[in-house]
Design an enzyme around this catalytic site. Structure first.
Site, short mmCIF file in Angstrom:
data_model
loop_
_atom_site.label_atom_id
_atom_site.label_comp_id
_atom_site.label_asym_id
_atom_site.label_seq_id
_atom_site.Cartn_x
_atom_site.Cartn_y
_atom_site.Cartn_z
N LYS A 213 -10.69 -11.75 -16.01
CA LYS A 213 -10.93 -11.93 -17.43
C LYS A 213 -10.37 -13.26 -17.95
O LYS A 213 -11.04 -13.96 -18.71
CB LYS A 213 -10.31 -10.77 -18.22
CG LYS A 213 -10.66 -10.76 -19.70
CD LYS A 213 -12.07 -10.28 -19.94
CE LYS A 213 -12.39 -10.11 -21.40
NZ LYS A 213 -13.70 -9.48 -21.61
N CYS B 155 5.24 -6.23 1.77
CA CYS B 155 5.61 -4.81 1.76
C CYS B 155 4.93 -4.07 2.91
O CYS B 155 5.27 -4.29 4.07
CB CYS B 155 5.29 -4.20 0.40
SG CYS B 155 6.11 -2.60 0.10
N TYR B 156 3.95 -3.19 2.63
CA TYR B 156 3.24 -2.52 3.72
C TYR B 156 2.62 -3.56 4.67
O TYR B 156 2.56 -3.35 5.88
CB TYR B 156 2.14 -1.62 3.15
CG TYR B 156 1.40 -0.81 4.20
CD1 TYR B 156 1.81 0.48 4.53
CD2 TYR B 156 0.30 -1.34 4.86
CE1 TYR B 156 1.14 1.21 5.50
CE2 TYR B 156 -0.38 -0.62 5.83
CZ TYR B 156 0.04 0.66 6.15
OH TYR B 156 -0.61 1.39 7.12
N ASP C 260 -17.50 -11.82 -22.36
CA ASP C 260 -18.20 -11.84 -21.08
C ASP C 260 -19.68 -12.20 -21.23
O ASP C 260 -20.19 -13.11 -20.56
CB ASP C 260 -18.06 -10.48 -20.36
CG ASP C 260 -16.62 -10.09 -20.13
OD1 ASP C 260 -15.76 -10.99 -20.15
OD2 ASP C 260 -16.34 -8.89 -19.96
N GLU D 265 4.21 -11.07 -6.07
CA GLU D 265 3.11 -11.21 -7.03
C GLU D 265 3.43 -10.71 -8.43
O GLU D 265 2.73 -11.04 -9.39
CB GLU D 265 1.85 -10.49 -6.50
CG GLU D 265 1.93 -8.98 -6.41
CD GLU D 265 2.49 -8.45 -5.10
OE1 GLU D 265 2.11 -7.35 -4.70
OE2 GLU D 265 3.32 -9.15 -4.47
N HIS E 131 7.80 -7.71 -3.55
CA HIS E 131 6.49 -8.08 -4.09
C HIS E 131 6.60 -9.39 -4.88
O HIS E 131 7.01 -9.40 -6.05
CB HIS E 131 5.96 -6.97 -5.01
CG HIS E 131 5.50 -5.76 -4.27
ND1 HIS E 131 4.19 -5.57 -3.89
CD2 HIS E 131 6.19 -4.67 -3.82
CE1 HIS E 131 4.08 -4.42 -3.24
NE2 HIS E 131 5.28 -3.86 -3.18
N GLY F 93 0.83 -1.21 0.00
CA GLY F 93 0.00 0.00 0.00
C GLY F 93 0.85 1.24 0.00
O GLY F 93 2.05 1.19 0.32
#
Length: 517
Positions: free
Chosen positions: A372, A82-83, A230, A174, A172, A55
């Site tokens: 998606k 991180c945060y 979609d 991710e 991070h 964050g």
């Protein structure tokens, strides 16, 4: 019940990537903003593990986000990123300070000790690449923690309290710039938290069909079918769940790509035998858009007209109790964001504004838990053809916003449609379609001088756009070779009457957007 991981969001730009990585490993997870999570909601969600995101705030400041105190006595594994690492340390008795040496971008960590988070991925003594983005750093650990990795700017780049199964990383995992990050996250969810990794599209399909039947019962559902991924997946899932209780309405605005209207009708009505109402409203849309050049006005008019036509067709079809929508998980995340979503309107989304109250229908949103790429996977699971499932994103207003700064006419739409068709055909012929996130042609609001057949021409210029992306939030242009671009330009100029010049857009996002309007 499927194992569930909770991600508490502190406002990181890449929180969605945490969820994507976790789900890719077969574990279901949800993102909840920190100010919507308290001790009671934690227990109600019953997570198998919790991940605290990064964050933009500083733990040092007063009034900045914190995790619920009850999280640390819940008895489940916690990973702070991180945060998330910083607030976990601060809340458990450690210390966080502003760093003299900040780290942003690629960095390297030295693995100081082994731990379950690194098992089979990083060995003690190794030096590994990661991606950092922090100004503060942990300077004193809470009781029970030990250092398992360090970096030049973060002496506690990774920490572990294995008795409580609490872990923290300053980097991070991710993002793709941390090469082994996905494996570290999988260690956390599978080895540390014990998640089975059994969340699949087949399981989701069966679960969602049961939910649809329980919600709809013997009611009638109407679905706006655009021909995009979609709405097509929504229609297929609902048809499997409730059969003829579903009616799809396809409103042809006259602004689709070449041949798409016929493809939609053929696929859903003829091949899948889904009840489909096809309304050609192209004359109405063009009349409403006469004299309009402003992109926001185009979008608003198209959206309002679509709702009017859709409502009219819904009534003629006998009405319905429910409306099906293709809301996706990123839309849900943004709508509940603790920062209220974007503060500046870049451009309005084509379906923002919802239904008029007078329609009195409840919503069915079977895709609201999916990203998606997961929607595409579900489409394949449901038997939709590859050409439909892999189709590039297409904006709701269609070709209307690919004729920027101009009034729409049938002639301009046909010129653009032909140029776009040639471009996409050449991309497919080159085997590049699936490597590109989105590709399209734009009819520019300028005419240029040319020479064609020894005569002077004064026709439109056309721009070609092709981008690579993972989620549409950022994008870069696709690096075609010049021979390919030359071939496409030559075909467009020779085969499309009205265009005598072709350009290629090399703008990334940001600073540009993917679409021109």
């Amino acid at each position: 019940m499927t194992d569930r991981v909770l991600i508490i969001d502190f406002g990181s730009q890449v929180t969605q990537l945490i969820a994507r990585r976790v789900r890719e490993s077969g574990v279901y997870c949800e993102i909840h903003p920190f100010n919507r999570v308290d001790d009671s909601s934690l227990k109600a969600y019953d997570p198998k593990a919790v991940i605290l995101s990064g964050g933009p705030a500083s733990v040092i400041d007063t009034g900045t986000p914190r995790a619920p105190d009850g999280l640390f006595t819940l008895g489940v594994p916690v990973l702070g990123i991180c945060y998330g690492e910083q607030t976990m340390c601060a809340q458990l008795g450690g210390r966080v300070e502003a760093a003299d040496h900040r780290e942003f971008g690629r960095a390297f960590v030295d693995v100081a000790d082994s731990c379950a988070l690194f098992d089979g991925v990083w060995a003690k003594g190794a030096r590994e690449q990661v991606w950092m983005s922090h100004g503060d750093r942990v300077t004193a650990l809470p009781q029970g923690f030990r250092v398992v990795a360090t970096s030049d700017g973060a002496p506690f780049a990774a920490i572990a309290d294995e008795s409580r199964r609490f872990y923290g990383v300053q980097f991070h995992p991710e993002v793709v710039h941390t090469p082994h990050g996905a494996q570290l996250l999988k260690n956390f969810t599978h080895k540390i938290a014990g998640c089975s990794g059994d969340w699949t599209m087949a399981a989701f399909r069966a679960q969602e069909i049961a939910k649809i039947r329980a919600q709809v019962k013997d009611g009638r559902v109407i679905c706006g079918l655009s021909g995009g991924v979609d709405s097509s997946v929504v229609a297929m899932l609902l048809h499997e769940a409730i059969g003829d209780q579903l009616t799809c309405v396809f409103v042809d605005t006259g602004m689709m790509r070449a041949g798409e209207a016929d493809e939609v009708v053929s696929l859903f009505r003829d091949r899948f035998n889904i009840r489909l109402v096809h309304r050609d409203a192209s004359d109405l849309f063009l009349k409403k858009l006469e004299g309009v050049t402003d992109p926001e006005r185009k979008r608003k008019i198209i959206g309002a007209t679509f709702i009017d036509v859709f409502e009219e067709e819904a009534k003629q079809a006998g009405g319905a109790d429910f409306l099906a929508q293709g809301t996706l998980y990123p839309d849900v995340i943004e709508s509940v964001s603790f920062i209220g979503g974007p503060s500046v309107t870049i451009k309005s989304h084509h379906n923002v504004g919802g239904l008029p109250e007078r329609m009195k229908m409840k919503l069915v949103e079977p895709l609201r838990e999916l990203f998606k790429d997961e929607v595409r996977a579900l489409g394949r699971e449901l038997g939709l053809p590859h050409d439909m499932v892999g189709r590039h994103p297409f904006p709701g207003p269609g070709l209307a916003i690919r004729i920027p700064g101009q009034e729409l006419t049938r002639d301009k739409l046909e010129i653009l449609r032909k140029a776009d068709s040639i471009y996409l055909e050449e991309i497919r012929n080159a085997g590049l379609y699936d490597a590109i996130w989105q590709a399209f042609a734009v009819l520019l609001p300028v005419r240029t001088v040319g020479v064609m057949g020894d005569s002077r021409s004064y026709d439109y210029a056309c721009a070609l756009r092709a981008v690579t992306s993972t989620d549409g939030m950022t994008a870069d242009f696709y690096p075609f070779d010049m021979a390919f671009l030359g071939r496409v330009a030559n075909r467009i100029i020779n085969e499309v009457k009205g265009i005598n010049r072709v350009t290629f857009d090399v703008t990334s996002k940001p600073p540009g957007t993917i679409e021109w309007e």
